[in-house]
Design an enzyme around this catalytic site. Structure first.
Site, PDB file in Angstrom:
ATOM      1  N   ILE A  58       0.887  -1.154   0.000  1.00  0.00           N
ATOM      2  CA  ILE A  58       0.000   0.000   0.000  1.00  0.00           C
ATOM      3  C   ILE A  58       0.930   1.211   0.000  1.00  0.00           C
ATOM      4  O   ILE A  58       1.817   1.329   0.839  1.00  0.00           O
ATOM      5  CB  ILE A  58      -0.945  -0.019   1.215  1.00  0.00           C
ATOM      6  CG1 ILE A  58      -1.853   1.207   1.246  1.00  0.00           C
ATOM      7  CG2 ILE A  58      -0.203  -0.177   2.523  1.00  0.00           C
ATOM      8  CD1 ILE A  58      -2.942   1.132   2.319  1.00  0.00           C
ATOM      9  N   SER A  59       0.783   2.076  -0.981  1.00  0.00           N
ATOM     10  CA  SER A  59       1.752   3.140  -1.213  1.00  0.00           C
ATOM     11  C   SER A  59       1.810   4.143  -0.063  1.00  0.00           C
ATOM     12  O   SER A  59       0.842   4.320   0.691  1.00  0.00           O
ATOM     13  CB  SER A  59       1.426   3.881  -2.517  1.00  0.00           C
ATOM     14  OG  SER A  59       1.571   3.042  -3.630  1.00  0.00           O
TER      15      SER A  59
END
Length: 208
Positions: A58-59
């Site tokens: 998840i960035s």
């Protein structure tokens, strides 16, 4: 003090170039921890990418916000996301656009993200299983396309599915080295041009 998400906005996003108030509001409203495994939730608002299932991530919040800001989202826009992952970025986009199609090639990730989005009430997001390099022709054209994986070259179907005046943000590998170059492509009639935004590190875009 505000919520953890509000503190993230104040401490990580505003000071580092996120100026679009709609994007900031969306980032403050989406509970990032809900898109992580229980063991990872205490790290939800840290200034870094976090691991999720299937070897994906998840960035970093700042990257999510800057990518969203780059496509200049409007409330009447239709958006395409390539690489659903946990569903977090799709949730942010859902607060900025009329509808979102998010394509994920890993069925288990797509199912889990779809369940999370549905549970949290993000009803204007459709999660589809498929090869994201092919886009999603059924929903085209798109005003905004965001790609959460690095490509050697920009897939032609994504450019073809971009609406006139639309914007595409994608990490592009440069000479096979890291970091990658995050690029913003814009369509004006038959012409598509791009400019570089900033260096990033994303997993490779799988095709075929």
């Amino acid at each position: 003090m505000g919520t953890p998400a509000q503190r993230m906005v104040a401490e990580q996003l505003r000071p580092h170039g996120v100026t679009d108030e709609r994007v900031l509001d969306a980032m403050a409203s989406v509970p990032r921890e809900e898109f992580l495994a229980p063991r990872m939730r205490r790290h939800a608002y840290e200034d870094r990418a976090l691991a999720i299932e299937c070897g994906q991530t998840i960035s970093q919040p700042l990257v999510v916000a800057l990518m969203a800001q780059a496509v200049a989202p409007r409330a009447d826009h239709v958006a395409l996301e390539v690489g659903t992952g946990s569903g977090y970025a799709a949730a942010v986009l859902s607060r900025l656009c009329r509808s979102v199609v998010s394509v994920e090639r890993e069925p288990s990730l797509a199912e889990h993200a779809s369940e999370t989005l549905r549970r949290l009430g993000y009803s204007n997001v459709e999660v589809a299983v498929g090869d994201g390099s092919l886009g999603w022709p059924a929903g085209a054209p798109y005003n905004a396309i965001l790609v959460a994986a690095a490509a050697r070259v920009v897939p032609a179907p994504l450019l073809e599915q971009l609406a006139d005046g639309g914007r595409l943000v994608i990490p592009v590998e440069v000479s096979g080295s890291e970091p990658q170059d995050l690029r913003l492509y814009e369509r004006h009639g038959e012409e598509v041009g791009y400019r570089s935004l900033f260096p990033v590190l994303f997993v490779p875009l799988r095709t075929g």
